[in-house]
Design a protein around this motif. Sequence first.
Motif, PDB file in Angstrom:
ATOM      1  N   GLN A  96       0.845  -1.185   0.000  1.00  0.00           N
ATOM      2  CA  GLN A  96       0.000   0.000   0.000  1.00  0.00           C
ATOM      3  C   GLN A  96       0.886   1.242   0.000  1.00  0.00           C
ATOM      4  O   GLN A  96       1.854   1.309   0.749  1.00  0.00           O
ATOM      5  CB  GLN A  96      -0.894   0.012   1.236  1.00  0.00           C
ATOM      6  N   GLU A  97       0.533   2.239  -0.830  1.00  0.00           N
ATOM      7  CA  GLU A  97       1.280   3.495  -0.846  1.00  0.00           C
ATOM      8  C   GLU A  97       0.783   4.340   0.326  1.00  0.00           C
ATOM      9  O   GLU A  97      -0.352   4.799   0.334  1.00  0.00           O
ATOM     10  CB  GLU A  97       1.087   4.223  -2.170  1.00  0.00           C
ATOM     11  N   ILE A  98       1.653   4.530   1.321  1.00  0.00           N
ATOM     12  CA  ILE A  98       1.240   5.195   2.548  1.00  0.00           C
ATOM     13  C   ILE A  98       1.994   6.494   2.775  1.00  0.00           C
ATOM     14  O   ILE A  98       1.416   7.506   3.124  1.00  0.00           O
ATOM     15  CB  ILE A  98       1.405   4.249   3.755  1.00  0.00           C
ATOM     16  N   ASP A 103       8.648  -2.340   4.668  1.00  0.00           N
ATOM     17  CA  ASP A 103       8.414  -1.104   3.931  1.00  0.00           C
ATOM     18  C   ASP A 103       9.482  -0.894   2.873  1.00  0.00           C
ATOM     19  O   ASP A 103      10.488  -1.602   2.828  1.00  0.00           O
ATOM     20  CB  ASP A 103       8.237   0.108   4.845  1.00  0.00           C
ATOM     21  N   SER A 104       9.214   0.064   1.976  1.00  0.00           N
ATOM     22  CA  SER A 104      10.055   0.256   0.796  1.00  0.00           C
ATOM     23  C   SER A 104       9.938   1.690   0.297  1.00  0.00           C
ATOM     24  O   SER A 104       8.878   2.308   0.390  1.00  0.00           O
ATOM     25  CB  SER A 104       9.591  -0.697  -0.310  1.00  0.00           C
ATOM     26  N   ASP A 105      11.026   2.184  -0.271  1.00  0.00           N
ATOM     27  CA  ASP A 105      10.998   3.496  -0.922  1.00  0.00           C
ATOM     28  C   ASP A 105      10.444   3.416  -2.343  1.00  0.00           C
ATOM     29  O   ASP A 105       9.872   4.373  -2.848  1.00  0.00           O
ATOM     30  CB  ASP A 105      12.408   4.098  -0.993  1.00  0.00           C
ATOM     31  N   ASP A 106      10.615   2.243  -2.990  1.00  0.00           N
ATOM     32  CA  ASP A 106      10.326   2.139  -4.417  1.00  0.00           C
ATOM     33  C   ASP A 106       9.308   1.057  -4.808  1.00  0.00           C
ATOM     34  O   ASP A 106       9.110   0.793  -5.983  1.00  0.00           O
ATOM     35  CB  ASP A 106      11.627   1.896  -5.180  1.00  0.00           C
ATOM     36  N   ASN A 107       8.670   0.391  -3.848  1.00  0.00           N
ATOM     37  CA  ASN A 107       7.718  -0.684  -4.107  1.00  0.00           C
ATOM     38  C   ASN A 107       8.379  -1.858  -4.830  1.00  0.00           C
ATOM     39  O   ASN A 107       7.733  -2.614  -5.531  1.00  0.00           O
ATOM     40  CB  ASN A 107       6.498  -0.190  -4.896  1.00  0.00           C
ATOM     41  N   SER A 108       9.687  -2.009  -4.638  1.00  0.00           N
ATOM     42  CA  SER A 108      10.424  -3.094  -5.270  1.00  0.00           C
ATOM     43  C   SER A 108      11.262  -3.849  -4.239  1.00  0.00           C
ATOM     44  O   SER A 108      11.161  -5.059  -4.119  1.00  0.00           O
ATOM     45  CB  SER A 108      11.310  -2.540  -6.389  1.00  0.00           C
ATOM     46  N   ARG A 118       7.718   5.168   1.526  1.00  0.00           N
ATOM     47  CA  ARG A 118       6.510   5.398   0.736  1.00  0.00           C
ATOM     48  C   ARG A 118       5.548   4.203   0.734  1.00  0.00           C
ATOM     49  O   ARG A 118       4.337   4.372   0.689  1.00  0.00           O
ATOM     50  CB  ARG A 118       6.927   5.745  -0.694  1.00  0.00           C
ATOM     51  N   TRP A 119       6.073   2.978   0.759  1.00  0.00           N
ATOM     52  CA  TRP A 119       5.266   1.770   0.603  1.00  0.00           C
ATOM     53  C   TRP A 119       5.362   0.897   1.843  1.00  0.00           C
ATOM     54  O   TRP A 119       6.405   0.833   2.481  1.00  0.00           O
ATOM     55  CB  TRP A 119       5.722   0.974  -0.615  1.00  0.00           C
ATOM     56  N   SER A 120       4.280   0.171   2.141  1.00  0.00           N
ATOM     57  CA  SER A 120       4.237  -0.723   3.290  1.00  0.00           C
ATOM     58  C   SER A 120       3.426  -1.963   2.921  1.00  0.00           C
ATOM     59  O   SER A 120       2.497  -1.887   2.114  1.00  0.00           O
ATOM     60  CB  SER A 120       3.591  -0.003   4.481  1.00  0.00           C
ATOM     61  N   ALA A 165      -5.000  -1.757   6.283  1.00  0.00           N
ATOM     62  CA  ALA A 165      -4.035  -0.733   6.710  1.00  0.00           C
ATOM     63  C   ALA A 165      -4.813   0.554   6.938  1.00  0.00           C
ATOM     64  O   ALA A 165      -5.546   1.008   6.055  1.00  0.00           O
ATOM     65  CB  ALA A 165      -2.965  -0.518   5.659  1.00  0.00           C
ATOM     66  N   VAL A 166      -4.658   1.138   8.128  1.00  0.00           N
ATOM     67  CA  VAL A 166      -5.323   2.394   8.461  1.00  0.00           C
ATOM     68  C   VAL A 166      -4.239   3.399   8.772  1.00  0.00           C
ATOM     69  O   VAL A 166      -3.487   3.238   9.731  1.00  0.00           O
ATOM     70  CB  VAL A 166      -6.279   2.226   9.667  1.00  0.00           C
TER      71      VAL A 166
END
Length: 120
Positions: free
Chosen positions: A28-30, A57-62, A94-96, A115-116
Motif C-alpha cells: 500500500q502506498e502510505i 516497507d520500501s521506498d520504491d515498491n520493489s 513510501r510503501w508498506s 491498513a489504516v
Amino acid sequence: MALNIDTSPYGTAVNIAASSVTGAYDAQEIGAAEVDWIVTVTSQAGTTPTLDGNIEDSDDNSVFVEVPGSDFTQINANTTFPAIETVTYRCTKRWSRIRYTVAGTTPSFGASVRAVGRNG
C-alpha cells in the motif's frame, strides 16, 4: 498455495492454503504517517498450522525491508478465533506491506488485512 483476494470496506479477505509458503499482501502506498496494520484471522485448518507475519516497507515498491519490532503474534491451532492482531508503526518510507509465513501440514487460514493510516 491458494491466495484469494476480495476487496471489501472492512479490508481485504485473504484465504491462504499451503504446505509451507512465504508471501506478501499487496503493498500500500502510505508515505509518512502512523499506520495500523490490522489482521483478523477468522478460521484455520490443517495439522499444526502456523501463520506468522510482520511489516515491511520500501521506498520504491520493489525492495522491501522488515520493520524492526513489527512481528504479529503467531496464529496457530491453539488460537481462539476470531483473532485480531494490530501492529502500529510510524511509516518513514513510501510503501508498506504485510509479509507472512504459513507452515504445518495442509494449513489453511481465512483472514482479512487492513491498513489504516493517520497523517501527522
